[in-house]
Structure formats: structure tokens, C-alpha cells
Design an enzyme around this catalytic site. Structure first.
Site, short mmCIF file in Angstrom:
data_model
loop_
_atom_site.label_atom_id
_atom_site.label_comp_id
_atom_site.label_asym_id
_atom_site.label_seq_id
_atom_site.Cartn_x
_atom_site.Cartn_y
_atom_site.Cartn_z
N LYS A 1 0.84 -1.20 0.00
CA LYS A 1 0.00 0.00 0.00
C LYS A 1 0.88 1.25 0.00
O LYS A 1 2.10 1.17 0.25
CB LYS A 1 -0.92 -0.02 1.23
CG LYS A 1 -0.17 0.04 2.55
CD LYS A 1 -1.06 -0.35 3.72
CE LYS A 1 -0.28 -0.28 5.02
NZ LYS A 1 -1.01 -0.88 6.14
N TYR B 1 15.89 30.09 8.44
CA TYR B 1 14.62 30.56 8.96
C TYR B 1 14.58 30.48 10.48
O TYR B 1 15.00 29.48 11.07
CB TYR B 1 13.46 29.73 8.41
CG TYR B 1 13.17 30.00 6.95
CD1 TYR B 1 12.87 31.28 6.50
CD2 TYR B 1 13.16 28.95 6.04
CE1 TYR B 1 12.59 31.51 5.15
CE2 TYR B 1 12.87 29.17 4.70
CZ TYR B 1 12.59 30.46 4.26
OH TYR B 1 12.31 30.68 2.96
C1 PLP Z 1 -0.16 -1.74 6.86
C2 PLP Z 1 -0.67 -3.02 7.39
C3 PLP Z 1 0.18 -4.12 7.60
C4 PLP Z 1 1.69 -4.02 7.50
O1 PLP Z 1 2.20 -3.49 8.70
P1 PLP Z 1 3.80 -3.33 8.97
O2 PLP Z 1 3.89 -2.82 10.35
O3 PLP Z 1 4.28 -2.34 7.95
O4 PLP Z 1 4.38 -4.68 8.76
C5 PLP Z 1 -0.39 -5.32 7.95
N1 PLP Z 1 -1.73 -5.43 8.12
C6 PLP Z 1 -2.58 -4.39 7.97
C7 PLP Z 1 -4.04 -4.57 8.19
C8 PLP Z 1 -2.07 -3.15 7.63
O5 PLP Z 1 -2.92 -2.11 7.50
#
Ligand code: PLP
Length: 356
Positions: free
Chosen positions: A35, A252
């Protein structure tokens, strides 16, 4: 020549990390979580490198369709399921597995007719309180799923809130074991942290995300300590060098004041590239083979670094590694009060990936 910043994506490291994760996952199959543009690593680059995974998990149907277009025929799981009934025909056409986490999604499915449905992962809220049916509602939701005329495959899923923390998963596992007891379906529970530290959660499918990209899910150890290799190296160059006298102020807000004659390197990387603006003076950074520190406030396109104690040859044009193998992203994240996930995902579109 364009701006000298780029994100090198090491596909051999991606494959290596998948292998390490596999070694820790027992007999579970691997649903590689890609994702958010593969946590900023470029979705299709990651998908191609991870073709030995058993499936991919994404947050949107658009990501799933991009993966299908590469010719991938194995499972793709929509982690939040569908957001409207209109997405169902596409899920059927492209055989996209769906999480089912609420009553509304059950309603969508109940109107879906009798044509075969892709695999469904019914989600239990075991304590995270984000998505899923409560333990009290779970049985009746599962019963509704089983009645669907098009049902083909059911799996059970849940997600951990503290797999990376001392609290662990014990409390959630008690809920999960009680609710899932005796149900004859495959289960998917473990994120990266649970894969490494909680083998009792491995079940049938694991869902690694951050570990694939070589960063640690734990605050007490780095990815390297888990045998992982960083996949992204964010590099740029020094585009100006300033000489400051004691009392001169930098950037800044004039947040940093020289307390001795100082040499300051200006790096072509700022918060519009995804470098965290909240990284304070002292954030570690790697320049031409030397570890040094950032100074003052990060601006949109540039940041300041301390060259004072580096050899005089380190100056204009020197290579800078903001994070990568030489400079763990976890350290930069911690100096900015955040986690590696956020920095990796925040790689800006203007920072081109260089695939190696
Ligand atoms: C993003 C996600 C993962 C992966 O988690 P990590 O900590 O990056 O391994 C697994 N399961 C679900 C439901 C997620 O949303």
C-alpha cells in the site's frame, strides 16, 4: 542537469528482505503489503521485485488493478475492503480478495447476486478498535457471509495494536483464540513486528510491510539488527558552502547560532522532498563518507549541515545520504519525533526513484 536529489531503490534488497521474512514466518504464506506506493518505494518496482510473494495487500482498488495489469494472477487483498457497492464488479472481474469489516460491506455483498465472489477475509476487532466486527458481533457476521450464494473462500483476520511494544499481543491473542476457536478457515494476523517477535501469531498468512523495505518495526533495534537491508537510499548533494563567524545565525527563525568559526553545507533536500521539517539540529546525516549533523530549520528545498569538523575537501558537490544503508532511516525518524514508515511514505513525487 536537474536537482541532484534522488531515491535509489535496491531491488536486490527487497528480494533479500522477503527471504528473511519468509525464514521467520514458519509455514505461513506471505502477503506482501505494498500500500501507499509500496511505502514510497514505487508500487510496480516493488511488485516486480517481490514476485516470489504469495500475494499482495493494498489499500485501494486502483493499486490492485495496477498490480493485475502486470500479469500477476496470485491473490491481491484489499485491506479495507470496498468503499462502495460500485467496486464489487471490478473485484469480481479481477478476482480481488476483500476484507469485510463492517455491516455496510456485508450489505453490499448481500446485494451482489449469485455469481462467484472472490475470497473474503472477515475481520475481527480484537482490541485495536480500528476495523472489524466486535467479538459479540463476529459470529452473526460470519453466519451472514456463509449464506452468500456466491461465496467461494472465507478467511479470518485481525490486526495487532502493540506487536512492536512491550505489551505484545497476548491480550489480543486471547480474544482471537476465543472467537476463532474451532472455525475451519485460514487465518491472517501478523504484521512485521509480530512476524519477528510473536511466532504464535503466524497462522496461515503473514502480512509484512515495513520489514520488506528494510526498516525495523521496533524502536529498540534497527532493520540491520533483524538481518534486513534498507531498500531506499535518499541521496543529494551540497549545493553551497557558507562560512560563519561566532554569533552568525542560520536560516529561517535563526534557530542555530555559530559558537565558533563554522563551515555549513547547504543540501538540496527539504520538506517538499519528504525530509521531515521537524528534524531538529543534530539529526544524523552522512556526507562523502563522514557522519555529521543537520543544523537549524529544514526549509522547503534545502537543509543545513555541519561541515566544520570534516576535511576541507568535503564541500560543493559532495554526495549526501539523507537515509539509507549508511544512515538508518529509523535514526532520522526518531530525531524528527516520528517513525520510519512516515518518512518512507512521504517521498515526494518530485524525487525520482532510481531503480537498481
Ligand atoms: C499496513 C498493514 C500491515 C503491514 O504493517 P507493517 O507494520 O508495515 O508490517 C499489515 N496489516 C494491515 C491490516 C495493515 O494495514
Amino acid at each position: 542537469m536537474s536537482r541532484p536529489i534522488s531515491a535509489r531503490i535496491d531491488t536486490a534488497a527487497l528480494r533479500h528482505n522477503l527471504k528473511v521474512i519468509r525464514q521467520h514466518s514458519g509455514r505461513a504464506r506471505t502477503m506482501a503489503v505494498v500500500k501507499a506506493n509500496a511505502y514510497g518505494h514505487d508500487l510496480l518496482t516493488a511488485v516486480k521485485a517481490l514476485n516470489e510473494a504469495d500475494g499482495f495487500a493494498v489499500a485501494s482498488i486502483e493499486e490492485a488493478l495496477q498490480i493485475r495489469q502486470t500479469g500477476w494472477t496470485k491473490p491481491i487483498l484489499l485491506l479495507e475492503g470496498i468503499f462502495s457497492e460500485a467496486e464489487l464488479p471490478l473485484c469480481r472481474q479481477h478476482w480481488l480478495s476483500m476484507v469485510v469489516h463492517n455491516r455496510q460491506q456485508l450489505d453490499f455483498l448481500q446485494h451482489a447476486g449469485s455469481a462467484p465472489l472472490p475470497p473474503l477475509f472477515i475481520k475481527l476487532n480484537s482490541g485495536m478498535n480500528r476495523l472489524g466486527f466486535t467479538p459479540a458481533d463476529f459470529d452473526s457476521a460470519l453466519h451472514s457471509l456463509r449464506q452468500l450464494p456466491g461465496i467461494t473462500e472465507i478467511s479470518l483476520t485481525s490486526h495487532f495494536a502493540t506487536a512492536d511494544a512491550p505489551a505484545g499481543i497476548h491480550q489480543q491473542m486471547q480474544v482471537i483464540n476465543a472467537v476463532f476457536a474451532g472455525l475451519p478457515y485460514p487465518k491472517s494476523l501478523a504484521n512485521s513486528a509480530a512476524i519477528f517477535r510473536h511466532p504464535d501469531s503466524h497462522a496461515d498468512w503473514v502480512r509484512p510491510g515495513i520489514a520488506l523495505y528494510g526498516a525495523s518495526p521496533f524502536s529498540d533495534c534497527t532493520g540491520a539488527q533483524l538481518g534486513l537491508r534498507p531498500v531506499m537510499t535518499l541521496t543529494s548533494r551540497i549545493i553551497a558552502v557558507q562560512t560563519l563567524q561566532p554569533g552568525d545565525a542560520l536560516g529561517y527563525g535563526q534557530l542555530w547560532l555559530a559558537d565558533r568559526p563554522s563551515r555549513v553545507g547547504v543540501v538540496a533536500c527539504g520538506y517538499a522532498d519528504g525530509y521531515p521539517r521537524h528534524a531538529t539540529t543534530g539529526t544524523p546525516i552522512w556526507i562523502a563518507g563522514h557522519k555529521t549533523r543537520t543544523l537549524g530549520r529544514v526549509s522547503m528545498d534545502m537543509l543545513f549541515t555541519d561541515l566544520t569538523d570534516l576535511p576541507a575537501t568535503v564541500g560543493l558537490g559532495a554526495e549526501v545520504i539523507l537515509w539509507g544503508e549508511q544512515q538508518p532511516v529509523e535514526q532520522v525518524a526518531s530525531a524528527a519525533g516520528t517513525i520510519s514508515y512516515e518518512l518512507l511514505c512521504a517521498r515526494a513525487p518530485r524525487v525520482n526513484p532510481t531503480i537498481v
